[in-house]
Every structure is written in C-alpha cells, then in structure tokens.
Design an enzyme around this catalytic site. Structure first.
Site, mmCIF file in Angstrom:
data_model
loop_
_atom_site.group_PDB
_atom_site.id
_atom_site.type_symbol
_atom_site.label_atom_id
_atom_site.label_comp_id
_atom_site.label_asym_id
_atom_site.label_seq_id
_atom_site.Cartn_x
_atom_site.Cartn_y
_atom_site.Cartn_z
ATOM 1 C CD GLU A 1 41.235 33.699 44.870
ATOM 2 O OE1 GLU A 1 41.234 34.694 44.125
ATOM 3 O OE2 GLU A 1 40.596 32.659 44.622
ATOM 4 C CB CYS B 1 36.988 34.699 38.642
ATOM 5 S SG CYS B 1 35.889 36.114 38.400
ATOM 6 C CG HIS C 1 37.766 35.466 43.408
ATOM 7 N ND1 HIS C 1 38.928 35.588 42.680
ATOM 8 C CD2 HIS C 1 36.813 36.142 42.715
ATOM 9 C CE1 HIS C 1 38.704 36.314 41.599
ATOM 10 N NE2 HIS C 1 37.424 36.660 41.596
#
Length: 546
Positions: free
Chosen positions: A520, A384, A518
C-alpha cells in the site's frame, strides 16, 4: 534557487494541512514546476515508529527505511515524488543531534540554546538540498500556532523569511471557520485570533486557507481580509470535497495556485495548468460502474488513519476496476468473543483483508477470518501480520500443527513466525538482539524479492523481480516451508538469498495472497499497485456471484 512555501495551521488540529500541501504540490506540478514536500513535526519522539497508532495514525515508511508521518504518504500519492528520511524531522531528532554535538564538543564551549542552535538545525533541514532543478519546496509545520512545542519551528521559518532572497518565501495559514447552527452564522473570530497569534511571532501570512462547511459570504471574506491583513483574493475557501482527489481541482477553482504564484511574482510567466488527469480520476471516482465491499479485519480499526495508505490503495484498486470500494471495519477481537459473528459479517463481503499489526490482541479472530475466507472461497489479502496469520491458520488447520503460533505472542513449541535477528540490507548485515530496544530496530524500507516463475503474483506483477517496502520485526519461519506447502499454501516469493519468505499464495482459491511487505505504501492514484488492482478485480468478480 528553489522558492519556499510554509504551510501552518491554527484554531484546531486535523484540518488537513498535509492534504492541502499535497494538493498545492500537485497544482504546481500541473503547471510544469518541480516540487519537493517536507514535514516538520514538533513532538519529542525521535520518530513515530514506537508511537501508538491511536495517537499518531499510520507510520509511513520510505524506500530508505525512515519511519515518518502519514502526511508523507499524501505527498507521494499526489505528486509521485518518493520521499526520503530527509523529508521529515522531529523535535526528538533535533535534540538528539544537538546533544550528540554538545557531547563531542562541537559547540566549542558555547551555551547551547533554543536560539540559535535548535532553530539553526531546523533551518539547516529546511534548506538541505531538495534535489536537482526543484522549483518549489513546500514545508508543512505540524501542530497549530500557539503550541509550546512548535515555537522553535515558527521562529525558524520566521527567520528564513528574512534570510531568503526577497520573493522566495510564501506563508500559507490553514484555519477553521466554524458555523454555529443555532445562530445560523459563520464565525471569523477563531481565524482572526489565530492569525493574530501568528503575527505576534513575526509571521504575516500571505494566504489564508479557510476550512468551512459552507461557502464563505463575500462580506465575511472581506472582513477576514481586513482584520488579517491579506487581500480578499488571498482568503481561499476550502470546503469538504466528494473525494480527496478532487481537492486539487477545488483549490484551483478557488485560486490557490494563482495566489501562490502571484506572491512569488511568477503569475504572468507561469504555464497554464494541465489538470486533465485529476479531472479524469475525480470523474471515475464519482461515476463507478459498481461497488465492492471489503472487510478489513484488523487491530486498530477504531481509527482509520492507522490504515491511511491501505484505504487509499484500495481506492486506487477500485479506480483500476471502475468500482467504488466500501469498507467494513472489524476488530479482530470481535471474532474471538463471538464465533457466530464471523459468518454474519463475512458471508456477503466481496473480499477479506487482514492488514499489518503488532501484538497478540485480536490475532485469534484474524486467524478465524483467514479460515473463513479460505473455506468459503472469498478473495483474501494478507499484509505483513495478515500473511503471518495465514501461515499459522494453514499450519494449525491443514498441516496438523496444533501448537503453531508466533513468538511475538509468547513462547511456543511450534514457532511458525519468529523474531528476525539477522537480515541483509545492501551489503551490510543488520542484527537485532532479543530484548533489545524497540525504536529503529525493524526491517524497514525497500528490499528486493524474487518471485516464482508461473506463480499468480509473478503474473500480477509481470515480473519475477520486485522491490517493496517493509516494516516488521517478525518473519515466517522458512523451516516450516515443506509442511505448509503440502497444504496448498505455496511460498512464491522469497528474499534473494532464499531465507526470508516474502509472499504466499493458494492455487486452489479464486484469490488468496499474503505478503510480508506493505504494498500500500507504493500505490498511487494514477499508478495503482498491481496487487490491489488484482485483489479488487477478484472482489468485483465475486460481487457478481453473491
């Protein structure tokens, strides 16, 4: 009909209700049951989207674009069940809904009160459709018993205990057993008073989950059971674990899932648990073949909960490569104050990661970290904000665009990164005005991206079509593509309409990838995200060289 498990907390906050809920969900899954986990947050914010990471920690984003509590990340990682906006509610959302109904006249002139209107909204949320064939719905109540903000929630779950069919509700209370070192004693009084407070509200816990540094002596267990009106076997010891993925095994060893099933009268008919995969991952985490050191150059590194999913995704990448991941947390501002510190902190790390952030503070230090990683061939992962910093670094230092910056930091003649004012979600155009409200205005949720055939990221994903979760207001300016690509930083992932850069990478570097989304948020312990597995793989390779 689904059965409901309510998880509450007492004595102090941050005892791990979210992790306990996730671990119990995993244990029930291991027995073949289907579960759904939800969170009640008593704060008055509509959502955590505008809250400081230092106040709240990470904002976890779901596929459908909800900004939610970080505990939903635990739920997803432990159970593999993707959460939605229907799995998290706040007092702010409830009051907003009630006021809107009152203004429309939905209450037909009635006096709007906490009981029954606020509690009614809470119960409606709890009982909303959990999905087909769900056996257990686990409801975590945020905060601690006795908090003023939480009273309507405790009242609502008390009422549900009476309204649900007999044998369809279970109450678990997570509490603390402090050990006083000077006295050499474990103290049970805080737990007794916490349960007393809970019982004064009308809730008798069925199970006590007791956080403790040391094993509970049998005499203390019986004492807690007697004063808290539970069976000794329902006083469950919850000690610190070597890693969070060992928690389901520890709780099973202590009998948590057995006690829960016994409360529901299901113990005799319940399938035996298959905990093989939890045993395997716990073993791999405890017996790695090596170690890699990852520098995380961020903005909120003083509170690691601000990067909870990121940490876990890196751990998952370590599992995929059978290495332990060590973290070197660095504030971006540190590299602004002392440029010589960059070489000291980064020369011997095996990977550099710049995570998501908002605002100008620390950005110049992060840009310098990108430059160091690029010039010294250190694996770099920009997420990001980290991708945006990689773009600005290339523009300034390689493309000769010295004024390159982001409009997030102020007016600039070279807006490499700018505010998104329009984007498409499904078939709808989303619009955000300059200077508009902050809450609920970001590009949030799952969006498609198209990867360049033959690119490193296409090879990593094994596909040229992906879908990832986003949370951002600013985007790399596609108008600078030609000048930036001339520096070797290629735009290898775009939105389906080709207007929004999603991924950049360098072919002249061992591993240099930036992503606007993102990743994750979608990593799982048993299914590590391919980007994190690849990044840690590159870091492992570097660890052999330095």
């Amino acid at each position: 009909m689904a059965r409901y498990i309510f998880i509450t907390g007492g004595v102090v906050s941050s005892l791990g209700k979210g992790l306990a809920s996730a671990a119990l969900g995993a244990l029930l899954q291991a027995r073949g049951y289907k579960v759904r986990l939800r969170k009640l947050d008593p704060y008055l914010n509509v959502d955590p989207g505008t809250m400081s990471p230092y106040q709240h920690g990470e904002v976890f984003v779901t596929d459908d674009g909800a900004e939610t509590d970080l505990d939903l990340g635990h739920y997803e990682r432990f159970t593999g069940v993707s959460a939605t906006r229907a799995d998290n509610i706040t007092t702010g959302q409830i009051y907003k809904t009630i006021i809107e109904k009152e203004r429309r006249g939905d209450y037909l002139g009635a006096t709007v009160q906490v009981i029954p209107h606020v509690t009614g909204e809470i119960k409606d949320f709890v009982l909303s459709d959990p999905g087909p064939d769900v056996d257990f719905v686990l409801i975590e109540v945020g905060g601690t018993v006795g908090d003023i903000e939480g009273l309507p929630f405790f009242e609502a779950i008390r009422q549900l205990g009476q309204e649900l069919p007999r044998g369809h509700a279970c109450y678990i209370h997570l509490t603390l057993l402090p050990f006083i070192k000077t006295a050499g004693e474990m103290k049970t009084k805080p737990t007794q008073h916490s349960v007393k407070e809970l019982r004064s509200i009308g809730i008798q816990p069925d199970i006590l989950l007791c956080r403790t540094e040391f094993p509970i002596p049998e005499g203390e267990r019986r004492k807690i059971a007697q004063f808290c009106n539970v069976r000794p076997s329902a006083v469950i010891q919850a000690m610190d674990s070597a890693n969070i993925y060992a928690v389901p095994l520890d709780y099973h060893h202590e009998g948590l899932d057995t006690e829960v099933l016994d409360v529901f009268g299901l113990l005799d008919q319940a399938p035996k648990p298959d905990l093989t995969r939890w045993e395997e991952i716990s073993h791999r985490l405890s017996h790695p073949d090596g170690e890699v050191n990852i520098a995380i150059v961020g903005k909120y590194t003083g509170l690691t909960d601000a990067y909870k999913s990121l940490v876990e995704a890196l751990v998952h990448g370590g599992v995929a490569n059978n290495v332990r991941v060590k973290f070197d947390w660095i504030e971006g501002e540190a590299f602004e104050k002392d440029e010589d510190l960059i070489a000291v902190r980064l020369a011997n790390v095996h990977g550099v990661l710049v995570p998501g952030a908002f605002g100008e503070r620390g950005s110049e230090g992060m840009i310098r970290a990108v430059q160091f990683a690029r010039e010294h061939q250190i694996p770099y992962f920009g997420i990001c904000f980290g991708m945006q910093m990689a773009m600005i670094e290339a523009a300034r230092n390689l493309a000769g665009i010295r004024q390159a910056s982001s409009t997030e930091f102020g007016p600039t003649s070279e807006p490499i990164v700018g505010l998104m004012t329009e984007w498409t979600r499904g078939n709808e155009k989303q619009v955000r005005a300059e200077g508009g409200e902050l809450g609920g205005t970001m590009r949030c949720g799952a969006y498609d991206a198209v990867l360049a055939p033959g690119s490193r990221v296409a090879e990593i994903y094994g596909s040229t079509a992906i879908q990832e979760r986003h949370r951002h207001r600013y985007e790399v300016n596609i108008g600078y593509r030609e000048r930036i690509e001339a520096t070797g930083l290629k735009f290898t992932g775009l939105s389906p309409d080709g207007q929004l850069p999603e991924i950049c990478e360098r072919a002249d570097h061992p591993w240099f990838v930036g992503v606007q989304y993102h990743p994750e948020l979608k990593s799982r312990p048993f299914d590590p995200h391919p980007l994190f597995a690849s990044f840690i793989g590159a870091a492992k390779e570097r660890s052999r060289l330095v």
